[in-house]
Each structure stands twice: as structure tokens, then as C-alpha cells.
Design a protein around this motif. Structure first.
Motif, PDB file in Angstrom:
ATOM      1  N   ASP A 155       0.844  -1.188   0.000  1.00  0.00           N
ATOM      2  CA  ASP A 155       0.000   0.000   0.000  1.00  0.00           C
ATOM      3  C   ASP A 155       0.889   1.251   0.000  1.00  0.00           C
ATOM      4  O   ASP A 155       1.868   1.319   0.755  1.00  0.00           O
ATOM      5  N   ILE A 156       0.548   2.211  -0.835  1.00  0.00           N
ATOM      6  CA  ILE A 156       1.254   3.505  -0.842  1.00  0.00           C
ATOM      7  C   ILE A 156       0.221   4.596  -0.596  1.00  0.00           C
ATOM      8  O   ILE A 156      -0.875   4.555  -1.154  1.00  0.00           O
ATOM      9  N   TYR A 157       0.589   5.540   0.262  1.00  0.00           N
ATOM     10  CA  TYR A 157      -0.358   6.595   0.638  1.00  0.00           C
ATOM     11  C   TYR A 157       0.254   7.956   0.353  1.00  0.00           C
ATOM     12  O   TYR A 157       1.482   8.148   0.456  1.00  0.00           O
ATOM     13  N   LEU A 161      -1.063  12.420  -0.530  1.00  0.00           N
ATOM     14  CA  LEU A 161      -2.086  13.361  -1.001  1.00  0.00           C
ATOM     15  C   LEU A 161      -1.378  14.585  -1.568  1.00  0.00           C
ATOM     16  O   LEU A 161      -0.261  14.924  -1.146  1.00  0.00           O
ATOM     17  N   SER A 162      -2.032  15.194  -2.542  1.00  0.00           N
ATOM     18  CA  SER A 162      -1.415  16.315  -3.250  1.00  0.00           C
ATOM     19  C   SER A 162      -0.907  17.367  -2.276  1.00  0.00           C
ATOM     20  O   SER A 162       0.199  17.885  -2.421  1.00  0.00           O
ATOM     21  N   GLU A 163      -1.731  17.708  -1.291  1.00  0.00           N
ATOM     22  CA  GLU A 163      -1.408  18.812  -0.401  1.00  0.00           C
ATOM     23  C   GLU A 163      -0.087  18.583   0.337  1.00  0.00           C
ATOM     24  O   GLU A 163       0.632  19.534   0.638  1.00  0.00           O
ATOM     25  N   GLY A 199      -8.215  14.777   6.836  1.00  0.00           N
ATOM     26  CA  GLY A 199      -9.544  14.156   6.750  1.00  0.00           C
ATOM     27  C   GLY A 199      -9.467  12.635   6.706  1.00  0.00           C
ATOM     28  O   GLY A 199     -10.495  11.959   6.831  1.00  0.00           O
ATOM     29  N   ASP A 200      -8.270  12.064   6.553  1.00  0.00           N
ATOM     30  CA  ASP A 200      -8.113  10.602   6.521  1.00  0.00           C
ATOM     31  C   ASP A 200      -7.901  10.089   7.938  1.00  0.00           C
ATOM     32  O   ASP A 200      -7.163  10.693   8.717  1.00  0.00           O
ATOM     33  N   VAL A 201      -8.514   8.963   8.228  1.00  0.00           N
ATOM     34  CA  VAL A 201      -8.392   8.400   9.575  1.00  0.00           C
ATOM     35  C   VAL A 201      -7.509   7.155   9.551  1.00  0.00           C
ATOM     36  O   VAL A 201      -7.685   6.271   8.696  1.00  0.00           O
TER      37      VAL A 201
HETATM   38  O1  DLL Z   1      -4.132  10.119  -4.416  1.00  0.00           O
HETATM   39  C1  DLL Z   1      -1.796  10.645  -4.208  1.00  0.00           C
HETATM   40  C2  DLL Z   1      -1.430   9.239  -4.494  1.00  0.00           C
HETATM   41  C3  DLL Z   1      -1.202   8.845  -5.791  1.00  0.00           C
HETATM   42  C4  DLL Z   1      -1.283   8.325  -3.456  1.00  0.00           C
HETATM   43  C5  DLL Z   1      -0.816   7.528  -6.067  1.00  0.00           C
HETATM   44  C6  DLL Z   1      -0.890   7.022  -3.721  1.00  0.00           C
HETATM   45  C7  DLL Z   1      -0.664   6.623  -5.016  1.00  0.00           C
HETATM   46  P1  DLL Z   1      -4.940  13.015  -4.112  1.00  0.00           P
HETATM   47  O2  DLL Z   1      -5.496  12.861  -5.478  1.00  0.00           O
HETATM   48  O3  DLL Z   1      -4.693  14.385  -3.609  1.00  0.00           O
HETATM   49  O4  DLL Z   1      -3.538  12.305  -4.013  1.00  0.00           O
HETATM   50  O5  DLL Z   1      -5.903  12.239  -3.113  1.00  0.00           O
HETATM   51  C8  DLL Z   1      -5.552  12.119  -1.774  1.00  0.00           C
HETATM   52  O6  DLL Z   1      -6.675   9.964  -1.595  1.00  0.00           O
HETATM   53  O7  DLL Z   1      -6.443  12.120   1.245  1.00  0.00           O
HETATM   54  C9  DLL Z   1      -6.888   9.766   0.735  1.00  0.00           C
HETATM   55  O8  DLL Z   1      -8.225  10.043   1.086  1.00  0.00           O
HETATM   56  C10 DLL Z   1      -6.852   8.997  -0.578  1.00  0.00           C
HETATM   57  N1  DLL Z   1      -5.722   8.053  -0.588  1.00  0.00           N
HETATM   58  C11 DLL Z   1      -4.526   8.202  -1.153  1.00  0.00           C
HETATM   59  N2  DLL Z   1      -3.775   7.089  -0.951  1.00  0.00           N
HETATM   60  C12 DLL Z   1      -4.529   6.243  -0.217  1.00  0.00           C
HETATM   61  C13 DLL Z   1      -4.333   4.943   0.319  1.00  0.00           C
HETATM   62  C14 DLL Z   1      -3.281  10.957  -4.226  1.00  0.00           C
HETATM   63  N3  DLL Z   1      -3.217   4.258   0.124  1.00  0.00           N
HETATM   64  C15 DLL Z   1      -6.571  11.270  -1.027  1.00  0.00           C
HETATM   65  N4  DLL Z   1      -5.347   4.412   1.043  1.00  0.00           N
HETATM   66  C16 DLL Z   1      -6.139  11.026   0.406  1.00  0.00           C
HETATM   67  C17 DLL Z   1      -6.511   5.081   1.255  1.00  0.00           C
HETATM   68  C18 DLL Z   1      -5.777   6.872   0.023  1.00  0.00           C
HETATM   69  N5  DLL Z   1      -6.752   6.293   0.750  1.00  0.00           N
END
Ligand code: DLL
Length: 455
Positions: free
Chosen positions: A249-251, A253-255, A318-320
Motif C-alpha cells: 500500500d502507498i499513501y 495526497l497532493s497537499e 480528513g483521513d483516519v
Molecule cells: O491520491 C496521491 C497518491 C497517488 C497516493 C498515487 C498514492 C498513489 P490526491 O489525489 O490528492 O492524491 O488524493 C488524496 O486519496 O487524502 C486519501 O483520502 C486517498 N488516498 C490516497 N492514498 C490512499 C491509500 C493521491 N493508500 C486522497 N489508502 C487522500 C486510502 C488513500 N486512501
């Protein structure tokens, strides 16, 4: 451009067991705390010098230039949120002159107000290093071939992973999303070992490979780096069955920066190591806003001391999730976050696109004849998540049923960038709320349909 102590005190190249930055990822907790404190103090000084909303809030909290802020003070410092970025859209929160910004990115699904973020050249280097750490944690090596099926564009997924793969010295295939037949050809011919995409697209690809008669053992992939949307350990098991990969899993967010904020290691596949030397992490109690103890879920909140263009103090995501500072089999000493278990607001992430029920409402109610009774159903019974929008219309519009549904689906696609199935139901079908908040969304994970007539 240098970030405090540099991107990696080791020079950031391969080290033990494929760790990208052994010094930064393996330093003792005390050493890291010293780095974090120094960087936090620099950040506070920088924000105060630049002025703007974050400086105003710091001053209101009694923090002036030269203050000897410690890590223990972090919980007392003011927070930021998506609203601040929206209010100061597009460039109102920059901490550098606009001319120093070399790229912008943003997140989808926010309709008229995209969440726009900016990067200096140094920020891009930092981001690449963070994604390189994540890819290395998943077993990517300088000789790897990375099939990158995250979307390229304003979304951070494609270009973030792309730069990370290059920083690691791997070969990146920038295939982006869609065009699945072409993806199958490239998977067959280039024989990549690493797949990067959303977990829902990984399922789609896996099923397409199967349908094309490619047998599992003939597929060269061995690890998948899946994120951008919530997914479960149950899906991990299914993905590892469908494809010959270990799924991590990779997490991000843009911000905060994009992907690369945190990633699981292939050794443990159990919690995501947060790159906390660059992204100070807290989990905040949703009601009190105070930090929760390790293991207790709270709102993930990040401070980005080394980012230049858009450094954020205590950004509430906003993520928990919960945090686990315990040791890990891989040897990294970086704290681990659990999988994201939910959201504090009602934002939905569907196939990697952020959707706010309020935007769905805006589209529906802009259409004459549509009643303000609707339900957003996220059908998660299968990994290929569907978005169903159930709504009521008045008698006259009802006779035009199918046309209305098509028009609404088109309008939703325009606004959300996502295909939704619109289901028109007779008046009185959508449950009304008499007490408390309206329940505008339902996650359908199994069992009976949440409303009669859905399938
Ligand atoms: O989704 C960045 C990203 C791209 C992460 C590729 C991983 C891989 P945003 O479009 O700004 O950025 O959306 C961010 O997506 O606050 C979460 O709610 C959700 N999110 C991102 N990764 C995860 C994850 C990208 N691994 C928002 N598990 C975040 C659950 C995720 N939710």
C-alpha cells in the motif's frame, strides 16, 4: 536545491536490503527527533517571514520570529485544511515567489475549486526521493522495470511515481491509465517486475490478463505498489491471487506532496512507513483535536517542514488511521500508519477520484425536475467500485426517464470526471431524515441492496 540536511544524509542511494536512504530511514528515534525539531523550527521561522494566513495564525497563537519551538509544542500550533487552499486558490499560500514554482499538480473531484499545489525544483527532488523510498520498500531495484499505470496529468500519481522510479535508477514505462489492451501488450513484451496503479485498476488489469489467456506464471510482475484510494487486506489477498505480486500500500495526497508520504515494506506488508523526517505525522482526535495515543485512530495530520513552495503546518487530511511506532521486520525505524480506515468528512474516493456528495447534489439539482432527494451508493461489492446515483424526479420529468438519466450521467461525468450510473426512482423512495444529518451516501459492501430496485 537542498532541504535542510539534504534528501538523505547518505547521499540517498541504495543501501541495506534495497533501502533507498539507509541513514534517513534507519536512524534512531532520538536522532530523528533532533532532525525534526530543527526542521520544524526552520519552518516556523520561514512561515513567519513570508507572512500570510499561516503566519497570522502562528502570531495569534503567540508564536513570534525566533521562538524556540520544540516538537512537544507541535500539538499547540495552529492547523491548516483544504479550505485554506481553496480560500487562497490558486497561489495565495505560496511561500516562494511564483516564478520559483516549476510545476503544479492538484486533486480531482472538487468541481470548480481544484485543490492546487505547487512545487519548486527542490520540491520535485524531494518528491522523487520520497517515491524512490516507497518503490525501494516494495522491492524495486535500479534494474527494475516499473509499469506505471497511475494517471499522468494534474493528478500526482503518474508523475510522482515516474520521478521516483528515475531517481531510483529503474526503468519507468509511463503507460498511464486506460488503453488496457495496450497495457497487456507492454506487460507481455517489456516484462516489468513492478506494477504501480490504483488497486481497482490492478484488479481490472489482472482480469484482463486472465481473459487474454496470459497465464499467471507467464507474467513477470512480482510486486505491486497500490494506492490513491482505500483498499483492504481482503483485496490484497485477491490481488495476490490474481497477479503473481506481493501487493503493498502507498499513501499520499497532493497537499502534502503526492504519493510517497508513506509506503508499506515488502518484508512485513503490515502498515505504511511514514517518511516522517520530511512529513511530521500526528493523529488527532476528531472531537477534541488533541493527538491520540499510538494505536488509537485519529485524523492524519502532517507538517511539511522541508517543502519550499507550499509548506503546510499541521495539515488536517480528513483521513483516519492509527500510528504504530514499534519496530518493523524490515529494519526501518520510521513510524508506521495503519491503512486508512475512513474519512472524517464525507468525501468519497472512487477509482482514485475524489467525490464530494455535495458536488453530486449540485449537478442533480441544476437539472430541472430533479427533486432534492438523492442517495450516492458506492458499490464496493466487487473491487471495480461502481458509483450509483439514485434520485427522484417529478412526474413530468419521470416520463422522460431514460433521457434524464443519461443527461445527468453526462453532467456528472463533466463535473466529477467519473462515470456514475444514474438510477431514477419513484417519489418517496429515497429515505428521508427527520432527525440529525441526512445520510447522503451509502457504502454497499455486501448483502441486500440499500434501496429496493438496485442491482
Ligand atoms: O491520491 C496521491 C497518491 C497517488 C497516493 C498515487 C498514492 C498513489 P490526491 O489525489 O490528492 O492524491 O488524493 C488524496 O486519496 O487524502 C486519501 O483520502 C486517498 N488516498 C490516497 N492514498 C490512499 C491509500 C493521491 N493508500 C486522497 N489508502 C487522500 C486510502 C488513500 N486512501
Amino acid at each position: 536545491m537542498v532541504h535542510g540536511g539534504g534528501l538523505g544524509s547518505s547521499g540517498g542511494r541504495k543501501g541495506w536490503g534495497g533501502v533507498f536512504d539507509p541513514v534517513a530511514e534507519g536512524m534512531s528515534v532520538d536522532e530523528r527527533a533532533a532532525v525534526q525539531q530543527r526542521r520544524l523550527r526552520e519552518l516556523v521561522g520561514r512561515l513567519l517571514a513570508v507572512g500570510g494566513v499561516q503566519a497570522e495564525r502562528l502570531r495569534a497563537a503567540g508564536v513570534e520570529a525566533g521562538a524556540a519551538v520544540t516538537l512537544a509544542d507541535l500539538a499547540e500550533l495552529p492547523t491548516t485544511s483544504k479550505l485554506d487552499l481553496w480560500d487562497h486558490y490558486p497561489f495565495g499560500m505560496l511561500a516562494v515567489p511564483r516564478e520559483h514554482v516549476v510545476a503544479v499538480h492538484g486533486s480531482s473531484g472538487t468541481g470548480g475549486r481544484p485543490t492546487l499545489v505547487a512545487y519548486t525544483r527542490g520540491d520535485l527532488e524531494l518528491w522523487a526521493a520520497m517515491c524512490a523510498r516507497a518503490l525501494a520498500a516494495a522491492g524495486t531495484t535500479p534494474g527494475s522495470i516499473v509499469h506505471n499505470a497511475y494517471g499522468y496529468g494534474l493528478f500526482t500519481g503518474g508523475l510522482g511515481i515516474h520521478q521516483g522510479a528515475i531517481a531510483l535508477g529503474a526503468t519507468v514505462v509511463p503507460v498511464s491509465g486506460g488503453f488496457t489492451q495496450r497495457q497487456l501488450t507492454l506487460l507481455r513484451d517489456l516484462r516489468p517486475d513492478i506494477l504501480t496503479c490504483t488497486p481497482s485498476y490492478a484488479v481490472y488489469l489482472g482480469e484482463a490478463l486472465r481473459a487474454a489467456g496470459m497465464d499467471r506464471d507467464g507474467i513477470s510482475l512480482r510486486a505491486g505498489v497500490f494506492g490513491a484510494e482505500p483498499w483492504t487486506d481482503g483485496l490484497r489477498a485477491q490481488l495476490e491471487e490474481l497477479l503473481p505480486v506481493k501487493a503493498v500500500d502507498i499513501y499520499g495526497l497532493s497537499e502534502v506532496i503526492g504519493p510517497g508520504v508513506a509506503c508499506e515494506c515488502i518484508e512485513a506488508q503490515s502498515g505504511l512507513h511514514v517518511n516522517e523526517d520530511h512529513f511530521l505525522v500526528e493523529t488527532l482526535d476528531i472531537d477534541t483535536g488533541r493527538p491520540t495515543a499510538p494505536g488509537v485512530p485519529g485524523e492524519l495530520t502532517f507538517t511539511t517542514p522541508t517543502k519550499q513552495a507550499l509548506p503546510l503546518l499541521r495539515y488536517r487530511t480528513g483521513d483516519v488511521a492509527s500510528l504504530d511506532p514499534g519496530p518493523c521486520a524490515c529494519g526501518r525505524t520510521l513510524v508506521r500508519m495503519s491503512k486508512v480506515t475512513g474519512r472524517v468528512d464525507d468525501m468519497l474516493v472512487v477509482r482514485g477520484v475524489n467525490v464530494y456528495p455535495s458536488e453530486v447534489e449540485a449537478v442533480l439539482l441544476a437539472h430541472p425536475g430533479v427533486a432534492p432527494h438523492y442517495l450516492v451508493v458506492v458499490d464496493r461489492r466487487t473491487p471495480a467500485t461502481r458509483l450509483l446515483v439514485v434520485c427522484e424526479v417529478d412526474g413530468e420529468t419521470r416520463t422522460a426517464g431514460a433521457q434524464t438519466a443519461d443527461a445527468l450521467a453526462d453532467a456528472l461525468l463533466q463535473r466529477l470526471g467519473l462515470h456514475a450510473e444514474v438510477v431514477i426512482v419513484p417519489p418517496g423512495t429515497v429515505p428521508r431524515t427527520e432527525v440529525g444529518k441526512a445520510r447522503r451516501r451509502v457504502d454497499w459492501t455486501g448483502g441486500e441492496p440499500p434501496l429496493a430496485g438496485l442491482s
